[in-house]
Design an enzyme around this catalytic site. Structure first.
Site, PDB file in Angstrom:
ATOM      1  CB  SER A 241      -0.889  -0.006   1.235  1.00 39.90           C
ATOM      2  OG  SER A 241      -0.070  -0.082   2.390  1.00 39.90           O
ATOM      3  N   GLY A 245       4.526   2.364   1.782  1.00 45.48           N
ATOM      4  CA  GLY A 245       5.622   3.034   1.085  1.00 45.48           C
ATOM      5  C   GLY A 245       6.003   4.358   1.728  1.00 45.48           C
ATOM      6  CD  GLU A 262       6.737  -1.674  -8.870  1.00 45.46           C
ATOM      7  OE1 GLU A 262       5.569  -1.377  -9.205  1.00 45.46           O
ATOM      8  OE2 GLU A 262       7.698  -1.644  -9.642  1.00 45.46           O
ATOM      9  CB  CYS A 296      -1.318  -3.047  -7.739  1.00 44.93           C
ATOM     10  SG  CYS A 296      -0.450  -4.139  -8.860  1.00 44.93           S
TER      11      CYS A 296
HETATM   12  P1  NAD Z   1       0.344  -3.753   2.831  1.00 47.71           P
HETATM   13  O1  NAD Z   1       0.955  -2.420   2.596  1.00 47.71           O
HETATM   14  O2  NAD Z   1      -0.591  -3.905   3.952  1.00 47.71           O
HETATM   15  O3  NAD Z   1       1.501  -4.847   3.058  1.00 47.71           O
HETATM   16  C1  NAD Z   1       2.475  -5.110   2.085  1.00 47.71           C
HETATM   17  C2  NAD Z   1       3.720  -5.675   2.736  1.00 47.71           C
HETATM   18  O4  NAD Z   1       4.376  -4.636   3.471  1.00 47.71           O
HETATM   19  C3  NAD Z   1       3.460  -6.795   3.752  1.00 47.71           C
HETATM   20  O5  NAD Z   1       4.480  -7.741   3.627  1.00 47.71           O
HETATM   21  C4  NAD Z   1       3.550  -6.062   5.090  1.00 47.71           C
HETATM   22  O6  NAD Z   1       3.900  -6.898   6.168  1.00 47.71           O
HETATM   23  C5  NAD Z   1       4.653  -5.058   4.794  1.00 47.71           C
HETATM   24  N1  NAD Z   1       4.657  -3.830   5.603  1.00 47.71           N
HETATM   25  C6  NAD Z   1       3.604  -3.066   5.940  1.00 47.71           C
HETATM   26  N2  NAD Z   1       4.029  -1.968   6.621  1.00 47.71           N
HETATM   27  C7  NAD Z   1       5.384  -2.055   6.688  1.00 47.71           C
HETATM   28  C8  NAD Z   1       6.398  -1.246   7.260  1.00 47.71           C
HETATM   29  N3  NAD Z   1       6.101  -0.110   7.907  1.00 47.71           N
HETATM   30  N4  NAD Z   1       7.682  -1.644   7.145  1.00 47.71           N
HETATM   31  C9  NAD Z   1       7.994  -2.777   6.496  1.00 47.71           C
HETATM   32  N5  NAD Z   1       7.075  -3.608   5.943  1.00 47.71           N
HETATM   33  C10 NAD Z   1       5.778  -3.230   6.034  1.00 47.71           C
HETATM   34  O7  NAD Z   1      -0.354  -4.183   1.447  1.00 47.71           O
HETATM   35  P2  NAD Z   1      -1.326  -5.417   1.143  1.00 47.71           P
HETATM   36  O8  NAD Z   1      -2.645  -5.174   1.777  1.00 47.71           O
HETATM   37  O9  NAD Z   1      -0.621  -6.703   1.385  1.00 47.71           O
HETATM   38  O10 NAD Z   1      -1.465  -5.284  -0.449  1.00 47.71           O
HETATM   39  C11 NAD Z   1      -2.387  -4.434  -1.085  1.00 47.71           C
HETATM   40  C12 NAD Z   1      -1.730  -3.148  -1.535  1.00 47.71           C
HETATM   41  O11 NAD Z   1      -0.566  -3.434  -2.305  1.00 47.71           O
HETATM   42  C13 NAD Z   1      -2.629  -2.332  -2.460  1.00 47.71           C
HETATM   43  O12 NAD Z   1      -2.499  -0.974  -2.136  1.00 47.71           O
HETATM   44  C14 NAD Z   1      -2.066  -2.640  -3.851  1.00 47.71           C
HETATM   45  O13 NAD Z   1      -2.361  -1.647  -4.809  1.00 47.71           O
HETATM   46  C15 NAD Z   1      -0.610  -2.731  -3.556  1.00 47.71           C
HETATM   47  N6  NAD Z   1       0.107  -3.517  -4.547  1.00 47.71           N
HETATM   48  C16 NAD Z   1       0.948  -2.871  -5.404  1.00 47.71           C
HETATM   49  C17 NAD Z   1       1.613  -3.576  -6.385  1.00 47.71           C
HETATM   50  C18 NAD Z   1       2.516  -2.870  -7.349  1.00 47.71           C
HETATM   51  O14 NAD Z   1       3.205  -3.534  -8.109  1.00 47.71           O
HETATM   52  N7  NAD Z   1       2.556  -1.556  -7.345  1.00 47.71           N
HETATM   53  C19 NAD Z   1       1.464  -4.956  -6.491  1.00 47.71           C
HETATM   54  C20 NAD Z   1       0.627  -5.599  -5.582  1.00 47.71           C
HETATM   55  C21 NAD Z   1      -0.045  -4.861  -4.617  1.00 47.71           C
END
Ligand code: NAD
Length: 508
Positions: A241, A245, A262, A296
């Site tokens: 998300s 990022g 990403e 995404c």
């Molecule tokens: P999320 O952000 O909740 O989690 C993604 C990953 O990040 C997980 O492994 C989580 O444990 C880790 N994480 C979360 N906060 C963190 C931090 N502060 N430090 C380090 N690691 C951390 O996302 P989600 O719910 O798993 O996935 C959905 C989101 O991902 C949507 O917003 C979607 O658009 C996006 N996404 C983007 C792409 C792309 O290529 N741009 C691809 C797939 C998903």
């Protein structure tokens, strides 16, 4: 398509059989719960990586880098070729695990594994093409060139919705570039990551590569934060998300590490007055309702020329009414469950906000299977016609809600496409070449992906994948994305018998 759901026991047995065929015993430990969104039930408990173990994993990957970086790149490619072979062999097993843990319909899970195979093939070729340029020097008897060297340990943080493919895009390329990888997958998909990681371990042992070229860390964001803050991790490639990022980017930057972000998307398709609606219709439905709106690149906004809006919406709502929703393992199902119940609650809240903003729900928005699977979340994909692009339309709601806006003038359509914080994927459906070219031009779509007569989702691995603005700016997968995984050195070589200074400077 079955109108019932399988039991958690059946899904668990299927997942454990897949793990067994891949060569893994049932994981033993606790700290992290593998569950299935198909029923909301528990599959198994898996061990979480302790801070000490995470530290050791990074140290091992860091040590392995010293060997790996001097292994000739085509030989590094042999490891990735073997991984590709194993992925082909275990395509069904990995797809079963993806469907069990992420809830994707089985054909999309197979498609995800196919992407992994494809990126391995791509990376093997890339292992013989890590080209640098030679550059004309301004000095006599000098050669100017650039060389590309391995970067170091790459920390891969990935999201639940592409639980294996995102890892493979990063890992296949990083490995041929001479980097080693430490992976922190989503806490929602631990079994997929154990399986993928085990296949790479098998590949390494088959070709005689150090197994520490890859390490897996299981756990939630706290485990991910260890990669973010560790100076031994040269590149953090984080997919998830925009919220994530926003936290990760500045922390990696604070230690002058490199990050590849990403993040989320709020993707639009413009449908022009001349569009072939026959062609647009399946493209729109797949992009908006496929993967239950959890890509995404999912289509979240449809920007339609006023003259074709009624006809298109009629046809779309008809198609939506018959979308088969249910067990993602069952043939014929097109829409599986959302990942958690809270994702469905988020969708409900977004629909309520759209209504408050004057939106009209044309179809969908209800729940299915709530009586038989109260811990799961099956939603009916929804289309909401909006009077304008209000805040809720500008945000990414990770669920199948398609907001529809109308336009009169093509400039207005481009402005609407671009007037959101994200800049990921976009497309135009048109038979008017001027419109198509306008959309792709410098003052057209501001997204990392801009398509013509194709939906917003379902990219091929050959192109660079990623987006602008709050999507994070990173590019991974094909094209020259490999450069992000290497460090560039500029080399000036003097083969003259005099020392000439650049810019004609005289000194001594
Ligand atoms: P999320 O952000 O909740 O989690 C993604 C990953 O990040 C997980 O492994 C989580 O444990 C880790 N994480 C979360 N906060 C963190 C931090 N502060 N430090 C380090 N690691 C951390 O996302 P989600 O719910 O798993 O996935 C959905 C989101 O991902 C949507 O917003 C979607 O658009 C996006 N996404 C983007 C792409 C792309 O290529 N741009 C691809 C797939 C998903």
């Amino acid at each position: 398509m079955a109108d019932t759901l399988p039991g958690t026991d059946d899904i668990q047995a299927r997942a454990l059989r897949a793990l067994g065929r891949i060569g893994l015993d049932r994981p033993v430990g606790d700290g992290l719960r593998a569950r299935t969104p198909i029923t909301g039930g528990k599959l198994v408990d898996v061990p979480v990586t302790t801070p000490d173990a995470a530290d050791r994993a990074v140290a091992e990957a860091h040590d392995a880098f010293r060997i790996w970086r001097t292994t000739p790149a085509p030989r590094r490619g042999e490891l990735v070729r073997r991984l590709g072979d194993l992925l082909r062999e275990h395509r069904e097993d990995l797809a079963d695990l993806i469907t069990a843990e992420a809830g994707k319909i089985h054909s999309e899970s197979l498609g995800e594994v196919q992407e992994m195979v494809d990126i391995c093939d791509f990376a093997v070729g890339q292992s013989r093409q890590l080209y640098g340029r030679t550059i004309a020097s301004e000095r006599p008897g000098h050669r100017l060139a650039e060389t590309w060297h391995p970067l170091g340990v790459v920390g891969v943080i990935s999201a639940f919705n592409f639980p294996a493919a995102v890892w493979s895009w990063n890992t296949a390329i990083a490995l041929v570039c001479g980097d080693t990888v430490v992976w922190k997958p989503s806490e929602l998909t631990p079994l997929v990551s154990l399986a993928a990681s085990h296949l790479l371990e098998r590949a390494a042992s088959d070709v005689g590569a150090p197994t520490a070229v890859h390490r897996l860390l299981l756990g939630d964001r706290e485990v991910g934060e260890r990669l973010v803050d560790d100076p031994r991790v040269a590149l953090v490639s984080a997919t998830g998300s925009t919220r994530m990022g926003r936290e990760v980017g500045p922390r990696v930057a604070a230690r002058f590490g490199r990050s590849l972000l990403e993040l989320g998307g709020n993707n639009a398709s413009v449908v022009g007055r001349s569009a072939d609606l026959e062609l647009a219709l399946p493209g729109i439905v797949f992009a908006a309702a496929g993967t239950a709106g959890q890509r995404c690149t999912t289509l979240r906004r449809l920007i339609v020329h006023r003259d074709v809006a009624d006809e298109l919406l009629d046809r779309l709502t008809t198609a939506y009414r018959t979308l088969p929703i249910g067990d993602p393992f069952s043939d014929g199902t097109l829409v599986g469950p959302l990942i958690t119940r809270s994702a469905a609650d988020t969708m409900d809240r977004a629909l309520a906000r759209a209504r408050d903003d004057g939106g009209t729900a044309l179809v969908g928005g209800g729940r299915r299977f709530a009586d038989v699977a109260p811990d799961a979340a099956y939603v009916e994909p929804s289309i909401v016609r909006m009077p304008e692009q209000t805040d809720v339309v500008r945000e990414e709601t990770f669920a199948p809600v398609l907001h529809v806006l109308t336009y009169d003038d093509f400039d207005e359509a481009i402005a609407l496409n671009n007037a959101v914080p994200h800049g990921f994927s976009s497309s135009v459906f048109t038979r008017d070449q001027q419109e198509a070219e306008r959309f792709l031009a410098a003052d057209g779509s501001d997204c990392g992906i801009a398509n013509v007569n194709v939906g917003t989702s379902g990219a091929e691995i050959g192109g660079a994948f990623g987006g602008e603005k709050e999507t994070g700016g990173g590019r991974e997968s094909g094209s020259d994305a490999w450069r992000g995984y290497m460090r560039r050195a500029t080399n000036t070589v003097n083969y003259d018998d005099r020392l000439t200074l650049a810019q004609n400077v005289s000194f001594l």
